[in-house]
Design a protein around this motif. Structure first.
Motif, PDB file in Angstrom:
ATOM      1  N   TYR A 113       3.474   8.859  -4.987  1.00 27.43           N
ATOM      2  CA  TYR A 113       2.548   8.200  -5.915  1.00 27.43           C
ATOM      3  C   TYR A 113       1.751   7.183  -5.112  1.00 27.43           C
ATOM      4  N   ALA A 151       4.304   4.896  -3.174  1.00 28.89           N
ATOM      5  CA  ALA A 151       5.700   5.056  -3.581  1.00 28.89           C
ATOM      6  C   ALA A 151       6.222   6.339  -2.958  1.00 28.89           C
ATOM      7  N   VAL A 172      10.064   5.171  -5.124  1.00 30.20           N
ATOM      8  CA  VAL A 172       9.783   5.507  -6.513  1.00 30.20           C
ATOM      9  C   VAL A 172      10.826   4.859  -7.426  1.00 30.20           C
ATOM     10  N   LEU A 176      10.003   1.120  -7.763  1.00 31.67           N
ATOM     11  CA  LEU A 176       8.798   0.934  -8.567  1.00 31.67           C
ATOM     12  C   LEU A 176       9.091   1.145 -10.047  1.00 31.67           C
ATOM     13  N   CYS A 177       9.763   2.239 -10.381  1.00 34.19           N
ATOM     14  CA  CYS A 177      10.034   2.541 -11.793  1.00 34.19           C
ATOM     15  C   CYS A 177      10.970   1.507 -12.414  1.00 34.19           C
ATOM     16  N   VAL A 179       6.419   8.035 -12.728  1.00 32.32           N
ATOM     17  CA  VAL A 179       5.746   6.735 -12.618  1.00 32.32           C
ATOM     18  C   VAL A 179       4.745   6.552 -13.754  1.00 32.32           C
ATOM     19  N   GLN A 184       4.947   3.493 -16.227  1.00 31.91           N
ATOM     20  CA  GLN A 184       3.790   2.598 -16.258  1.00 31.91           C
ATOM     21  C   GLN A 184       3.285   2.394 -17.677  1.00 31.91           C
TER      22      GLN A 184
END
Length: 427
Positions: free
Chosen positions: A105, A137, A198, A201-202, A230, A234
């Motif tokens: 990502y 990511a 990832v 981030l998530c 993602v 998001q």
């Protein structure tokens, strides 16, 4: 008919499964392919490349298990895909395409992508233009940095190259879980790119562990490489930003107040805002020029919430501020922020009945407290302060002494311009 019904249920079911305290992995995924051999495609008699500490061979990949979300309906999260000029889109995509290491990502953000006040030009190719900011990511950070260090050794300081990609991955893991390579020239422009996983981030998008990544994604971004997992998290992150902002705003307010409140979450408590290293008027500079992008991001999410009225043709928003309506927002805040808020009341408001006695009464009491907006703002400061401080210190390692001094000088210059412009009387 049954197939269409099931397709509509996919985002809801997956969102419920992901909205947990941690972004745990549950499904197998094959590791990324090993990097091509240095002798591949060459004459059999040619000598292999000599590997040194400054030009290391890519590390072998270790297999891990990661949660995989195959796909989402094409229309899901369409508000996240903000348009940019064709020339900007082509430049961003060409830069990301140069990286051989696999990126799951990727997005670009900042004044080099979307216009901001305070710049003579927003063209990153010009001498006075802003730096382009990216975030990648990835799945396997050790492997990723190994390939990237082999392809672009100059993106890493000399000392970091000597220590190798395993050192980079270990430093990256330190909260907030990002490694930045800054002031790099690619395709004729200066860029900075951050690398995270990832999973990290998530997790931040869902729970606001640090607000370092999720806060950046509260503002307009240009998605270059999409990932279904993602995109789903998001959408949760954007909705959480709306709920948090509504809890700190009165019954009637303007769309600009909403946008500035949301854009300011990641700057509240940021240590850079206390030092001569950041433009103090940055939030206003962003919102003044990016109102259309903010509205595209948030309008559908706002009007989908109960008790909120925002006609598309107006800039005024109205909301139900009764304790019951606010309690509905409060209970659905990201888990880390909600824990901070409830812990605050447990310590300082013994008069509020315990949650176990009557949950409905408990949440209504908290939501009806007049000090709730200031409590939320104070706890946001607390969440942001530590990770932003750590990442600032990590920047000294990831950039090296020379780039750190140069980058700091540019930040001080931006701060000086911002302070002088904010102190001058409006025309």
């Amino acid at each position: 008919m049954l197939a269409r019904t099931n397709a509509r249920r996919i985002p809801t079911l997956v969102a419920r499964s992901l909205a947990t305290e941690t972004a745990a992995s549950s499904g197998p995924q094959p590791p990324p392919p090993s990097p091509p051999s240095s002798s591949q495609g060459k004459h059999p008699t040619s000598k292999p490349l000599q590997r040194t500490r400054l030009n290391p061979a890519p590390r072998p990949v270790a297999a891990h298990r990661h949660q995989v979300l195959a796909s989402l309906p094409p229309s899901f999260g369409r508000n996240q895909f903000l348009p940019v000029a064709d020339s900007t889109r082509a430049l961003l995509e060409s830069i990301v395409a140069r990286f051989d290491a696999p990126i799951r990502y990727a997005f670009a953000y900042g004044s080099g992508v979307f216009e901001q006040d305070g710049y003579k030009t927003n063209n990153p190719a010009s001498n006075d233009g802003p730096m382009l900011d990216f975030l990648f990511a990835v799945t396997h950070p050790h492997h990723w940095h190994s390939i990237n260090m082999n392809q672009f050794p100059g993106h890493y300081p000399l000392g970091v190259r000597m220590l190798g990609s395993s050192f980079v991955a270990r430093v990256e893991e330190i909260s907030p879980g990002v490694w930045f390579n800054s002031m790099v020239t690619m395709n004729g422009v200066t860029i900075k790119y951050g690398v995270t996983t990832v999973d990290n981030l998530c997790s931040d998008l869902l729970n606001w562990k640090t607000l370092y990544l999720s806060g950046r994604m509260h503002k307009p971004i240009r998605i270059i490489k999409d990932d279904a997992r993602v995109r789903l998290t998001q959408q949760v992150n954007l909705t959480s930003a709306v709920r948090t902002a509504l809890l700190t705003l009165p019954a009637d307010f303007s769309e600009r107040e909403l946008f500035e409140r949301i854009a300011g979450f990641s700057y509240a408590g940021d240590v850079r805002m206390l030092l001569p290293a950041e433009n103090r008027g940055k939030v206003g500079n962003i919102v003044r020029k990016q109102g259309e992008q903010f509205k595209e991001l948030y309008h559908r999410l706002v009007v989908a919430l109960p008790g909120v009225h925002w006609p598309a043709h107006t800039t005024t928003i109205q909301q139900d501020t009764s304790p019951q309506a606010r309690a509905a927002h409060l209970r659905k805040l990201p888990s880390n922020l909600l824990t901070h808020v409830t812990d605050h009341y447990a310590r300082r408001s013994p008069s509020i009945p315990p949650r176990e006695a009557d949950e409905a009464v408990y949440w209504a009491k908290l939501a009806g407290d007049g000090a709730l907006p200031s409590v939320i703002e104070r706890e946001l400061h607390t969440i942001v302060r530590s990770p932003s401080t750590v990442q600032t210190l990590k920047g000294l390692v990831s950039a090296g002494p020379v780039k750190s001094l140069r980058y700091s000088a540019e930040k001080v210059n931006k701060w000086w311009k911002g302070s002088t412009s904010s102190s001058s009387p409006p025309s």
